[in-house]
Design a protein around this motif. Structure first.
Motif, short mmCIF file in Angstrom:
data_model
loop_
_atom_site.label_atom_id
_atom_site.label_comp_id
_atom_site.label_asym_id
_atom_site.label_seq_id
_atom_site.Cartn_x
_atom_site.Cartn_y
_atom_site.Cartn_z
N MET B 1 39.95 37.99 -0.21
CA MET B 1 39.72 38.97 0.85
C MET B 1 39.66 38.28 2.22
O MET B 1 38.90 37.32 2.40
CB MET B 1 38.37 39.67 0.56
CG MET B 1 38.18 40.93 1.36
SD MET B 1 36.66 41.74 0.81
CE MET B 1 36.30 42.69 2.25
N PRO B 2 40.49 38.69 3.20
CA PRO B 2 40.57 37.95 4.46
C PRO B 2 39.27 37.98 5.26
O PRO B 2 38.99 37.09 6.03
CB PRO B 2 41.71 38.66 5.21
CG PRO B 2 41.84 39.99 4.58
CD PRO B 2 41.39 39.86 3.18
N HIS B 3 38.49 39.05 5.11
CA HIS B 3 37.28 39.17 5.93
C HIS B 3 36.07 38.43 5.35
O HIS B 3 35.07 38.29 6.03
CB HIS B 3 36.91 40.64 6.12
CG HIS B 3 37.92 41.40 6.91
ND1 HIS B 3 38.26 41.05 8.20
CD2 HIS B 3 38.70 42.45 6.57
CE1 HIS B 3 39.19 41.88 8.63
NE2 HIS B 3 39.49 42.74 7.66
N ALA B 4 36.20 37.99 4.09
CA ALA B 4 35.04 37.37 3.41
C ALA B 4 34.53 36.16 4.18
O ALA B 4 33.33 36.03 4.41
CB ALA B 4 35.44 36.97 2.00
N LYS B 5 35.45 35.29 4.61
CA LYS B 5 35.06 34.07 5.32
C LYS B 5 34.39 34.41 6.65
O LYS B 5 33.36 33.83 7.01
CB LYS B 5 36.30 33.21 5.54
CG LYS B 5 35.95 31.78 5.91
CD LYS B 5 37.18 30.94 6.06
CE LYS B 5 36.79 29.55 6.52
NZ LYS B 5 37.97 28.73 6.78
N PHE B 6 34.98 35.44 7.34
CA PHE B 6 34.44 35.86 8.63
C PHE B 6 32.99 36.33 8.48
O PHE B 6 32.10 35.93 9.24
CB PHE B 6 35.33 36.99 9.19
CG PHE B 6 34.77 37.62 10.43
CD1 PHE B 6 34.87 36.97 11.66
CD2 PHE B 6 34.13 38.85 10.38
CE1 PHE B 6 34.36 37.54 12.79
CE2 PHE B 6 33.61 39.42 11.52
CZ PHE B 6 33.72 38.77 12.74
N PHE B 7 32.76 37.20 7.44
CA PHE B 7 31.39 37.71 7.24
C PHE B 7 30.42 36.61 6.85
O PHE B 7 29.26 36.63 7.25
CB PHE B 7 31.40 38.82 6.19
CG PHE B 7 31.86 40.13 6.76
CD1 PHE B 7 31.12 40.77 7.75
CD2 PHE B 7 33.05 40.72 6.33
CE1 PHE B 7 31.55 41.98 8.29
CE2 PHE B 7 33.48 41.92 6.86
CZ PHE B 7 32.74 42.56 7.86
N ARG B 8 30.94 35.65 6.08
CA ARG B 8 30.08 34.53 5.68
C ARG B 8 29.64 33.73 6.91
O ARG B 8 28.47 33.36 7.03
CB ARG B 8 30.85 33.63 4.70
CG ARG B 8 29.94 33.04 3.63
CD ARG B 8 30.67 32.38 2.50
NE ARG B 8 31.61 31.38 2.92
CZ ARG B 8 32.88 31.31 2.48
NH1 ARG B 8 33.32 32.20 1.61
NH2 ARG B 8 33.69 30.38 2.88
N ILE B 9 30.59 33.51 7.80
CA ILE B 9 30.26 32.74 9.03
C ILE B 9 29.27 33.51 9.89
O ILE B 9 28.27 32.96 10.35
CB ILE B 9 31.55 32.41 9.83
CG1 ILE B 9 32.39 31.40 9.04
CG2 ILE B 9 31.23 31.85 11.21
CD1 ILE B 9 33.80 31.20 9.57
N VAL B 13 25.52 32.41 10.98
CA VAL B 13 25.07 32.34 12.39
C VAL B 13 23.79 33.15 12.56
O VAL B 13 22.82 32.69 13.19
CB VAL B 13 26.19 32.84 13.34
CG1 VAL B 13 25.67 33.02 14.76
CG2 VAL B 13 27.36 31.88 13.33
N ILE B 14 23.77 34.37 11.95
CA ILE B 14 22.57 35.23 12.05
C ILE B 14 21.37 34.53 11.44
O ILE B 14 20.28 34.51 12.02
CB ILE B 14 22.83 36.60 11.39
CG1 ILE B 14 23.80 37.40 12.26
CG2 ILE B 14 21.53 37.38 11.21
CD1 ILE B 14 24.32 38.67 11.62
N PHE B 15 21.56 33.89 10.29
CA PHE B 15 20.43 33.20 9.64
C PHE B 15 19.93 32.02 10.47
O PHE B 15 18.73 31.79 10.56
CB PHE B 15 20.83 32.73 8.23
CG PHE B 15 20.67 33.81 7.20
CD1 PHE B 15 19.46 34.48 7.06
CD2 PHE B 15 21.73 34.17 6.37
CE1 PHE B 15 19.31 35.49 6.11
CE2 PHE B 15 21.58 35.17 5.42
CZ PHE B 15 20.37 35.83 5.30
N VAL B 16 20.87 31.29 11.05
CA VAL B 16 20.47 30.15 11.91
C VAL B 16 19.66 30.66 13.10
O VAL B 16 18.59 30.12 13.42
CB VAL B 16 21.72 29.35 12.37
CG1 VAL B 16 21.35 28.37 13.49
CG2 VAL B 16 22.33 28.60 11.21
N LEU B 17 20.16 31.74 13.75
CA LEU B 17 19.45 32.30 14.90
C LEU B 17 18.07 32.83 14.49
O LEU B 17 17.08 32.66 15.21
CB LEU B 17 20.27 33.43 15.54
CG LEU B 17 21.54 32.97 16.26
CD1 LEU B 17 22.34 34.17 16.77
CD2 LEU B 17 21.20 32.05 17.43
#
Lengths: 296, 62
Positions: B1-9, B13-17
């Motif tokens: 799925m092309p969006h899987a990597k995008f959502f993972r990133i 980022v949300i978790f880091v913030l």
């Protein structure tokens, strides 16, 4: 020779050197410190008189200084502030002494084990690195080790030479408290750029108290020693390794000073060296290829 | 799925913030670590300074 034996021998040599310092240098240093503390009020008064004379005689100094300067009041204000600051800190004198004693007791022990088991520390740090990246981790640690070693040794050698040059010059012109002032200057010179300026202030104040000519000669000696350090000694001792841009150093010193005062200013450059090497290795390992791919 | 990597990133980022936000929110949690750091920084850095200064001499002896 076994490493522990070498370290013990070094400790004995070091103890001998400390004993020699106490026997030869300490009496002079103690007398100069005591005299300086005792004559501090006279220093302020003399300085005030000197400035007053120079303001009244219509020379160059009078054109620089404001006419309405009340140096004695200003100095006494500063002295009061300094006394208040000192009393705030000295009320906790027991804590200060106990910390110093702990430091004197703890540092030789830590140092002994660091000197004896230096390589083991590197190995235990490498345990934290995944096996895949161990070689890179070892290379980074070696680079940090080498950079920190050369930085610290070079700075110490430079400052000792600078101190010796200044001491000879001050003895030649007969500056009072020369040994004490040079020692303060050597310690402060570990802070690049700013240290040299801060350390020049007490020297110039004491010299100005003697005579303006003495202050001028002291300034010339400080400038000459600094120039010899910057243009002759630094290129020979430091070379081009670990060259840090002056603007970077100033920014780092501002940050270090704000974070932890003088200690922060002293530690920020070695910390920068460590972080820079680590980040360079991390970038090479994980990001360089990807960035190059994107750029191409 | 092309969006899987995008959502993972994005999620990372949300978790880091969020972690950074919590770090600033609960400073008392880190107070002992900061205190420990304050106590250890001076002896460790002084020992480190002397270590690099004396290591060549130890090397010479050994």
């Amino acid at each position: 020779m076994k490493r522990w034996l070498a370290v013990t021998l070094l400790y004995l040599v070091f103890a001998g050197l400390i004993a020699l310092f106490i026997w030869l240098v300490w009496p002079t240093l103690r007398d100069q410190t005591n005299n300086f503390i005792n004559s501090a009020p006279e220093v302020v008064e003399d300085l005030s008189d000197q400035v007053q004379d120079k303001t009244e005689d219509g020379g160059v100094v009078s054109s620089v200084l404001p006419k309405s300067i009340d140096l004695e009041t200003r100095m006494s204000e500063y002295a009061q502030k300094a006394a208040a600051w000192a009393s705030t800190y000295l009320t906790n004198i027991i804590s200060v002494i106990s910390r110093a004693v702990v430091l004197i007791g703890v540092v030789p022990v830590i140092l002994f084990f660091m000197l004896k088991d230096g390589r083991k520390l590197e190995d235990s740090l490498l345990y934290l690195v995944p096996r895949k990246y161990k070689a890179e981790g070892r290379a980074a640690l070696s680079e940090i080790d080498e950079a920190l070693g050369s930085f610290i040794v070079s700075r110490v050698v430079l400052n000792i030479i600078l101190g010796a040059l200044m001491y000879v010059g001050f003895l030649f012109i007969g500056l009072p408290y020369a040994l004490l002032l040079v020692l303060i200057s050597v310690v402060l010179n570990f802070i690049p750029y700013i240290g040299a300026i801060i350390s020049a202030i007490p020297i110039l104040v004491v010299a100005f108290m003697e005579s303006p000519m003495m202050a001028l000669w002291s300034l010339l000696i400080i400038l000459a020693a600094q120039q010899i350090q910057d243009h002759i000694l630094t290129p020979i001792i430091f070379g081009k390794t670990m060259a840090i841009h002056p603007v970077t150093i100033i920014v780092l010193l501002l940050l270090g000073g704000d974070l932890a005062g003088v200690l922060g200013m002293l530690l920020i450059i070695p910390a920068y060296i460590v972080v820079k090497i680590l980040l360079t290795h991390i970038y090479k390992l994980f990001f360089q290829e990807k960035v190059e791919e994107i750029v191409e | 799925m092309p969006h899987a990597k995008f959502f993972r990133i994005i999620l990372s980022v949300i978790f880091v913030l969020l972690a950074i936000f919590l770090l600033f929110l609960d400073r008392f949690m880190f107070a002992p670590i900061v205190r420990m750091f304050e106590i250890l920084i001076l002896p460790i850095s002084l020992s480190g300074f002397l270590y690099y200064l004396l290591r060549p001499i130890v090397g010479f002896f050994t």
